[in-house]
Design a protein around this motif. Structure first.
Motif, mmCIF file in Angstrom:
data_model
loop_
_atom_site.group_PDB
_atom_site.id
_atom_site.type_symbol
_atom_site.label_atom_id
_atom_site.label_comp_id
_atom_site.label_asym_id
_atom_site.label_seq_id
_atom_site.Cartn_x
_atom_site.Cartn_y
_atom_site.Cartn_z
ATOM 1 N N VAL A 9 -3.336 5.632 -2.180
ATOM 2 C CA VAL A 9 -4.822 6.017 -2.315
ATOM 3 C C VAL A 9 -4.868 6.272 -3.988
ATOM 4 O O VAL A 9 -3.871 6.187 -4.625
ATOM 5 N N PRO A 10 -5.890 6.171 -4.470
ATOM 6 C CA PRO A 10 -6.232 6.292 -6.107
ATOM 7 C C PRO A 10 -5.476 7.529 -6.511
ATOM 8 O O PRO A 10 -5.605 8.666 -5.858
ATOM 9 N N GLY A 11 -4.705 7.161 -7.678
ATOM 10 C CA GLY A 11 -4.066 8.209 -8.287
ATOM 11 C C GLY A 11 -2.806 8.680 -7.750
ATOM 12 O O GLY A 11 -2.142 9.763 -8.317
ATOM 13 N N LYS A 12 -2.339 8.042 -6.620
ATOM 14 C CA LYS A 12 -1.015 8.327 -6.120
ATOM 15 C C LYS A 12 -0.090 7.180 -5.797
ATOM 16 O O LYS A 12 -0.549 6.090 -5.997
ATOM 17 N N GLU A 13 0.866 7.393 -5.962
ATOM 18 C CA GLU A 13 1.953 6.109 -5.704
ATOM 19 C C GLU A 13 1.932 5.628 -4.327
ATOM 20 O O GLU A 13 1.541 6.170 -3.299
ATOM 21 N N GLU A 58 -6.612 11.648 6.757
ATOM 22 C CA GLU A 58 -5.736 11.413 5.413
ATOM 23 C C GLU A 58 -4.960 10.299 5.522
ATOM 24 O O GLU A 58 -4.278 9.822 4.736
ATOM 25 N N ASP A 59 -5.301 9.455 6.524
ATOM 26 C CA ASP A 59 -4.841 8.106 6.764
ATOM 27 C C ASP A 59 -5.584 7.165 5.804
ATOM 28 O O ASP A 59 -5.142 5.960 5.781
ATOM 29 N N THR A 60 -6.650 7.315 5.292
ATOM 30 C CA THR A 60 -7.451 6.642 4.587
ATOM 31 C C THR A 60 -6.674 6.300 3.454
ATOM 32 O O THR A 60 -6.164 6.960 2.591
ATOM 33 N N ALA A 61 -6.519 4.911 3.088
ATOM 34 C CA ALA A 61 -5.929 4.209 1.956
ATOM 35 C C ALA A 61 -6.014 2.762 2.004
ATOM 36 O O ALA A 61 -6.660 2.094 2.988
ATOM 37 N N VAL A 62 -5.472 2.136 1.016
ATOM 38 C CA VAL A 62 -5.422 0.713 1.092
ATOM 39 C C VAL A 62 -3.902 0.554 1.606
ATOM 40 O O VAL A 62 -2.890 0.822 1.197
ATOM 41 N N TYR A 63 -3.935 -0.215 2.642
ATOM 42 C CA TYR A 63 -2.681 -0.703 3.280
ATOM 43 C C TYR A 63 -2.060 -2.083 2.757
ATOM 44 O O TYR A 63 -2.946 -2.948 2.943
ATOM 45 N N TYR A 64 -0.940 -2.159 2.541
ATOM 46 C CA TYR A 64 -0.408 -3.293 2.030
ATOM 47 C C TYR A 64 1.033 -3.737 2.895
ATOM 48 O O TYR A 64 1.732 -2.738 3.294
ATOM 49 N N CYS A 65 1.130 -4.907 3.139
ATOM 50 C CA CYS A 65 2.297 -5.448 3.836
ATOM 51 C C CYS A 65 3.483 -5.890 2.920
ATOM 52 O O CYS A 65 2.794 -6.398 1.969
ATOM 53 N N THR A 76 -5.389 -4.354 2.725
ATOM 54 C CA THR A 76 -6.539 -4.196 3.155
ATOM 55 C C THR A 76 -6.893 -2.726 3.322
ATOM 56 O O THR A 76 -6.071 -1.924 3.807
ATOM 57 N N GLU A 77 -8.299 -2.399 3.454
ATOM 58 C CA GLU A 77 -8.444 -1.036 3.077
ATOM 59 C C GLU A 77 -8.815 -0.376 4.444
ATOM 60 O O GLU A 77 -9.639 -1.059 5.165
ATOM 61 N N VAL A 78 -8.490 0.845 4.640
ATOM 62 C CA VAL A 78 -8.709 1.674 6.043
ATOM 63 C C VAL A 78 -9.491 2.960 5.364
ATOM 64 O O VAL A 78 -8.875 3.555 4.518
ATOM 65 N N THR A 79 -10.584 3.176 6.130
ATOM 66 C CA THR A 79 -11.181 4.424 5.914
ATOM 67 C C THR A 79 -11.449 5.018 7.108
ATOM 68 O O THR A 79 -12.133 4.454 7.916
ATOM 69 N N VAL A 80 -10.843 6.349 7.091
ATOM 70 C CA VAL A 80 -11.114 7.276 8.379
ATOM 71 C C VAL A 80 -12.104 8.201 8.133
ATOM 72 O O VAL A 80 -11.772 9.093 7.127
ATOM 73 N N SER A 81 -13.353 8.086 8.634
ATOM 74 C CA SER A 81 -14.576 9.343 8.165
ATOM 75 C C SER A 81 -15.628 9.031 9.232
ATOM 76 O O SER A 81 -15.701 8.109 9.932
ATOM 77 N N SER A 82 -16.096 10.282 9.571
ATOM 78 C CA SER A 82 -17.057 10.647 10.328
ATOM 79 C C SER A 82 -18.579 10.204 9.693
ATOM 80 O O SER A 82 -19.642 10.465 10.404
#
Length: 123
Positions: free
Chosen positions: A39-43, A88-95, A117-123
């Motif tokens: 996620v932006p700003g995190k490792e 909190e699973d929202t992030a860009v996922y890398y393999c 690949t971007e994953v967004t978990v939101s209502s």
């Protein structure tokens, strides 16, 4: 080795997604495949990994029981089935792929990376 990740998208909390990572090139040199997220700003953090030959899997505690990593040797593809998704699973996922299997969890030991690949978990 080239890695192509796909399957991300927008999903509501509690929903599911399946990510795919197709490997091409010198795939015989790969011993370990992993999924990471950032996620932006995190490792970038470890999510899951699987030994290509024997299929043993590893997970970060926060996804245990919800995510499942698997591989299809015939298709040179690794999957990440994500169930019961949380915001909190929202992030860009890398393999990623590793040749010698030095460390399951350390990003520095992975030799090849997909584009994310971007994953967004939101209502």
């Amino acid at each position: 080795v080239q890695l192509q990740a796909s399957g991300g998208g927008l999903v509501q909390p509690g929903g599911s997604l399946r990510l795919s990572c197709a490997a091409s090139g010198r795939t015989f040199s790969t011993s370990l495949m992993g999924w990471f997220r950032q996620v932006p700003g995190k490792e970038r953090e470890f999510v899951a990994a699987i030994w290509w030959s024997i299929g043993s899997a590893y997970y970060v505690d926060s996804v245990k029981g919800r995510f499942t990593i698997s591989r299809d040797k015939a298709k040179n593809t690794v999957y990440l089935q994500m169930n019961s998704l949380k915001p909190e699973d929202t992030a860009v996922y890398y393999c990623a792929a590793q040749r010698d299997g030095a460390s399951v969890y350390d990003t520095r030991t992975y030799d090849y990376w997909g584009q994310g690949t971007e994953v967004t978990v939101s209502s």
